[in-house]
Design an enzyme around this catalytic site. Structure first.
Site, mmCIF file in Angstrom:
data_model
loop_
_atom_site.group_PDB
_atom_site.id
_atom_site.type_symbol
_atom_site.label_atom_id
_atom_site.label_comp_id
_atom_site.label_asym_id
_atom_site.label_seq_id
_atom_site.Cartn_x
_atom_site.Cartn_y
_atom_site.Cartn_z
ATOM 1 N N ASN A 1 3.125 5.226 8.757
ATOM 2 C CA ASN A 1 3.024 5.492 7.252
ATOM 3 C C ASN A 1 4.364 6.124 6.967
ATOM 4 O OD1 ASN A 1 0.629 3.868 6.421
ATOM 5 N ND2 ASN A 1 -0.658 5.630 6.950
ATOM 6 N N HIS B 1 -3.015 -2.617 2.820
ATOM 7 C CA HIS B 1 -1.626 -3.007 2.925
ATOM 8 C C HIS B 1 -1.298 -4.358 2.607
ATOM 9 C CE1 HIS B 1 -0.582 0.864 5.113
ATOM 10 N NE2 HIS B 1 -1.696 0.526 5.787
#
Ligand code: NDP
Length: 491
Positions: free
Chosen positions: A127, A55
């Protein structure tokens, strides 16, 4: 006279010349005593902090969570009571790409939220997909290695990805979502967010309920095809930042409808699937989503580095009324995310303005690098606990009810009794013909260069979901590379 502020050193002394370094003569050399030159160069050398291992590339904004529904019988969390309004921060991200990666790449998107509640910070670190590739945290570092660069070629390896996926059938659900239209959203506001893990609620009577969180885009789903994304990336690598920052800057505020699915505590023993398995959803027909409010993003950060790059989200941040679950992946992330921030940002990362709660903080952590906060114990002489110096004390009134442990270890063993295909079939059946053919083509494109043995192993998984799935990918492989796959094995 000017009304601009006078430039100073970081120690506050006025700076007389920021154009010329101090030199012995008109042509140099520079002097050791030119501390400001040395200070500038030294600062520049330290402008980067460790990149997130996953990420790394992200885009974020501030906003508000407003609760319109009533779930007070499930949770005592003040931020979730009817009428509550809580300031919040969102950071979206791609998983695999590095800080300089292009935004419009096919990948799962992180959907990390920090709610600055009146009971402390609550982080929901999810997510844009309701499931994940693995269900056991022991496999997480190996999975991430397959998404990163090969140690020798220093290139990303499709072989490693499909090798791992084909040997890990629990990944099939997430792989199918990744390769479907929703695997390549146009910008953060055009995708859903999911808490993904099963969390828990507990109410004022200390009853526990299992919960899943959903954030449904009100802007509609918008995706790129691979061909569209390639064109977009050729023109700009920063399309998510441009879209999200630009939209909010123009006063158009993206919104998501917030929903929860609630499962009574004892139902966890009855469902045909493990409700704490991160590769599974709870079917809506069994646990219907309940609308509880709306999340709106309405303010851009003033400083990207301070407020987005240094934003630290961790599932360890829960508040009274919200708890964890036996989900093994969640349990590991509770440790792993906070630990990543301690490494990346430093011991006191929670005290950075973007991470600091909006409520008074009282704890007995002491000293350490960059402790600029002073004592937080509530009394100068109270630097240990218990004490009789007036320091902060625990509050038994917010004690979470015990998490009941299931004695049947086999139930949660990821190799036993798991159906890794049924929910993927349910998803596949939601796709129309166009979505299916793009799914096949996306998979074929992603298999470029993968050895036949691995492709064949993966095709068997697709066949188990639906014969059309396996055959569709076979045809797409032939179209793309004249690859002649083995036919479907006879039943
Ligand atoms: P439902 O038909 O009741 O659930 C549909 C869910 O699937 C909705 O949340 C919807 O999201 C989402 N969905 C619809 N079309 C697509 C698509 N093309 N790609 C990805 N998601 C889509 O059935 P079930 O609850 O039984 O779920 C069936 C399958 O749908 C699951 O196996 C799972 O793969 C997928 N899914 C299920 C979710 C759940 O929490 N139950 C959540 C998301 C996906 P939206 O309303 O935004 O269109």
């Amino acid at each position: 006279m000017t009304d601009k502020p006078g430039m100073t050193t970081s120690a506050g002394a006025p700076v007389s010349d920021n154009q010329n370094s101090q030199t012995a003569g008109p042509r140099g050399p520079v002097l050791m005593q030119d501390y400001q030159l040395i200070e500038k160069l030294a600062h520049q050398n330290r402008e980067r902090i460790p990149e997130r291992v996953v990420h790394a590339k992200g885009w974020g904004a501030f906003g508000t969570l407003k609760i319109t529904g009533d779930i007070s019988r499930y949770t005592r969390a003040k931020a979730l009571q009817p009428g509550a309004e809580t300031p919040m921060l969102a950071r979206f991200s791609t998983v695999a790409g590095e800080l300089g990666a292009a935004d419009a790449e096919r990948d799962v998107r992180g959907f990390a939220l920090k709610f600055y509640t009146e009971e402390g910070n609550w982080d929901l670190v999810g997510n844009n997909t309701p499931v994940f590739f693995v269900r056991d945290p022991l496999k997480f570092p190996d999975f991430i290695h397959t998404q990163k660069r090969h140690p020798r070629t220093h290139l990303r390896s499709t072989t490693a990805m499909w090798d791992f996926w084909s040997l890990s059938p629990e990944s099939l659900h997430q792989v199918t979502i990744l390769m479907s239209d929703r695997g390549l959203p146009v910008a953060p506001m055009f995708m859903n967010g999911y808490g993904s893990h099963t969390y828990s609620f507990w109410n004022n009577d200390n009853e526990r309920f299992w919960v899943k969180f959903h954030f449904k885009t009100r802007q509609g789903h918008k995706h790129y095809t691979n061909a569209e994304a390639n064109k977009v990336i050729g023109e700009s690598r920063e399309t998510y930042q441009e879209e999200l920052f630009g939209t909010i800057d123009r006063g158009e505020f993206p919104k998501w409808t917030v929903q929860v699915q609630i499962m009574p505590e004892s139902d966890a023993d009855k469902t045909s699937y493990n409700p704490f398995d991160l590769t599974k959803v709870w079917p809506h027909a069994e646990y219907p989503p309940i609308e509880i409010g709306v999340m709106e993003l309405n303010r851009n950060a003033d400083n990207y580095f301070a407020e987005i790059e240094q934003a630290a989200f961790s599932p360890s941040n829960v508040v009274p009324g919200i708890g964890h679950s036996p989900d093994k992946m969640l349990q590991a992330r509770v440790f792993s995310y906070a630990d990543a921030h301690r490494y990346r940002l430093g011991t006191h990362y929670e005290a950075l303005p973007v991470n600091a709660p909006k409520v008074p903080v009282h704890h007995y952590h002491k000293d350490g690098p960059m402790n600029f906060m002073g004592p937080k114990t509530g009394a100068t002489d109270a630097y240990y606990e218990p004490n009789s110096m007036g320091g902060a004390v625990e509050n038994p009134g917010v004690k979470e009810p015990p998490l009941k442990i299931d004695g049947d270890a086999d139930r949660y063993n990821h190799r036993i009794g798991n159906d890794d295909y049924g929910q993927v079939t349910a998803l596949f059946n939601l796709f129309d013909d166009g979505q299916k053919s793009r799914l096949y083509a996306n998979i074929a494109a992603a298999m470029a260069g993968v050895p036949g043995e691995i492709i064949e192993r993966q095709l068997v998984h697709f066949d188990r979901v639906h014969k059309d799935y396996g055959n569709g990918v076979r045809a797409a492989l032939k179209d793309a590379y004249q690859y002649e796959a083995n036919p479907v094995a006879a039943e």
